[in-house]
Enzyme design. Structure first.
Site, mmCIF file in Angstrom:
data_model
loop_
_atom_site.group_PDB
_atom_site.id
_atom_site.type_symbol
_atom_site.label_atom_id
_atom_site.label_comp_id
_atom_site.label_asym_id
_atom_site.label_seq_id
_atom_site.Cartn_x
_atom_site.Cartn_y
_atom_site.Cartn_z
ATOM 1 N N CYS A 210 -3.217 -22.894 50.263
ATOM 2 C CA CYS A 210 -2.819 -21.524 49.538
ATOM 3 C C CYS A 210 -4.058 -20.533 49.782
ATOM 4 O O CYS A 210 -5.460 -21.158 49.277
ATOM 5 C CB CYS A 210 -2.543 -21.897 47.927
ATOM 6 S SG CYS A 210 -2.347 -20.357 47.068
ATOM 7 N N CYS B 30 -22.374 32.592 -0.926
ATOM 8 C CA CYS B 30 -22.867 34.026 -0.791
ATOM 9 C C CYS B 30 -21.821 34.771 -0.144
ATOM 10 O O CYS B 30 -21.386 34.336 0.953
ATOM 11 C CB CYS B 30 -24.229 33.901 -0.352
ATOM 12 S SG CYS B 30 -24.961 35.539 -0.144
#
Length: 500
Positions: free
Chosen positions: A129, A300
């Site tokens: 293989c 402010c």
């Protein structure tokens, strides 16, 4: 060949597969049955998983009666052409079959190469293989028609990785690194031993079949495994057996009167802009001199524009120059028409598109939210229906209440999408008629909704049926008038759209 292909759909219980070349197992729910719905206006079928597999088999059989090649090869070819049988047949007989098979990544079945193993260990019946480099008897080695052979264990591990980790199905290539030949279904189902992996592969293949076939679409409802099959693609409503109704062309909830392309554009805009737009509207203003958007990050009200080319000092409240605010003669609290007009003119250009979008978006979302609440109305209506049955009304007689809620939900859904349609619509005489129809439907819908939620009591059960029927019939009528007018406009090209 036919008997082999028939077995392709028959093994639908365990997922096991025989070694015949034409078998492919699918797990299906055989208790579900096919249903044909609304065949006259728009023919379609609701398919279960079993039906989908059988439809796939029918496509394969139809092609194989002509081309006479292995069914596994036919499946790969059909998938390559997105299951367009006519296109496949045209290419098959155009004279260049070798290119056809090469493009589809399969070995030409009419010209299979003869493979001669070349084992590194020269011993009879033994091969090595090339993945794990172990030696095995030849009967423990296997491969595809391309000739690349590996041990069964490596094949199983390779296929399992491709299926579970990469989510692949019909696009798994040969395990050889330089080979792009596709692994067929039978090879996968034969070599894979884990039932969980088989089931995932089956699901992936079925998904691929449905998603690449233009005449099929999965039902988008959660936890529904059905698909819809049509004879031709059209932006028309289809209803699954699970109860969900959607547009076949785009897959969204049925959205009459707006067209798919505008709805797609609207959904993208909402996803991109709605949260940002709401935040901008609530938290920012434009500099009255250069029109740059400014966020107020403190208490402010003396603002200084951050634009390097501007640096304008102004009042956050009145948007006028800050310089005179300290003078005794200046009153910031007093309304100055000329200054206000100048400020409005400066901001109008940038804010008008946002204001317009929010106008339609808020009404769209309001009807969407109301629609969700109307679905809860079914529970209270059920209680009222039971109460009426205690006052000598039959079960059939009290169904008018359920129908009223059904119509109410339809009207809410239609109104929701009318605001998408209206957002892109240019003003003309027909658009004014549309807005009048929209207003009438909205008014009728609100009256029906209020009546169903508040005005039904045990004291007025005697005349409630007539009142409810009158109200929902009027809603039905106004909805039909609106939709008919829009559809007529599509046919006669009345509608012009803004490029937004």
């Amino acid at each position: 060949m036919d008997s082999d292909i028939d077995s392709y759909a028959d093994e639908n219980d365990s997922g096991n597969v025989s070694t015949d070349d034409d078998n492919f197992a699918m797990d299906v729910d055989i208790n579900n049955t096919r249903q044909q719905v609304d065949l006259e206006s728009y023919p379609y079928e609701v398919l279960t998983t079993e039906d989908i597999v059988r439809h796939m088999v029918d496509c394969i059989k139809e092609v194989n009666t002509v081309v006479e090649i292995p069914a596994t090869t036919t499946r790969i070819l059909l998938n390559h052409f997105k299951w367009d049988k006519e296109k496949l047949m045209e290419r098959f007989y155009d004279g260049d079959q070798e290119k056809l098979f090469k493009d589809a990544r399969v070995i030409n079945p009419f010209n299979k190469p003869i493979y001669t193993p070349k084992p590194k260990i020269q011993k009879l019946g033994i091969e090595e293989c090339e993945i794990c480099f172990a030696s095995y008897p030849s009967n423990m080695m296997t491969g595809l028609a391309c000739g690349h052979r590996f041990c069964i264990s490596c094949w199983c591990e390779y296929l399992t990785t491709k299926i579970l980790e990469e989510g692949l199905g019909q696009s798994i290539a040969c395990a050889a690194h330089d080979c792009d030949i596709l692994v067929d279904d039978v090879t996968v189902m034969t070599l894979v031993t884990d039932q969980r992996v088989k089931s995932r592969y089956q699901k992936t293949v079925t998904n691929s079949f449905v998603e690449c076939n233009r005449l099929l679409r999965w039902c988008p409802s959660a936890d529904c495994n059905n698909a819809i099959k049509v004879q031709y693609v059209d932006p028309r409503p289809v209803k699954c057996t699970c109860g969900h109704t959607f547009c076949f062309e785009c897959g969204e909830n049925w959205h009459d009167p707006v067209q798919c392309r505008l709805l797609k554009k609207w959904i993208k805009k909402c996803d991109d802009d709605s949260e940002t737009s709401n935040w901008i509207a609530a938290n920012t203003k434009e500099c009255p001199k250069c029109n740059v958007t400014i966020e107020k990050d403190g208490g402010c009200n003396h603002m200084v524009c951050k634009n390097q080319n501007c640096k304008f000092d102004f009042c956050w409240v009145c948007l006028s120059s800050w310089e005179p605010h300290g003078a005794s003669w200046y009153n910031c609290n007093r309304y100055d028409e000329e200054e206000a007009r100048a400020a409005r003119d400066a901001q109008e250009k940038l804010r008008s598109s946002l204001a317009r979008y929010l106008h339609f978006y808020n009404r769209y979302m309001n009807h969407m939210q109301s629609l969700k609440f109307e679905h809860k109305l079914y529970a209270s209506v059920k209680a009222k229906m039971e109460e009426m049955q205690q006052h000598n009304m039959s079960w059939i007689e009290v169904q008018f209440l359920r129908k009223a809620v059904d119509i109410l939900c339809l009207c809410r859904q239609t109104l929701m999408y009318t605001y998408v349609f209206a957002y892109y619509l240019r003003k003309n005489n027909q658009s004014m008629i549309f807005e009048d129809n929209q207003k009438d439907l909205e008014s009728a819908t609100e009256k029906l909704s209020e009546y169903l939620e508040r005005d039904i009591t045990s004291e007025n059960l005697a005349d409630i049926k007539q009142k409810v029927q009158d109200k929902y019939r009027y809603c039905e009528k106004r909805r039909k008038v609106l939709l008919d007018h829009v559809h007529e406009g599509y046919e006669k090209d009345w509608w012009e759209y803004s490029d937004l």
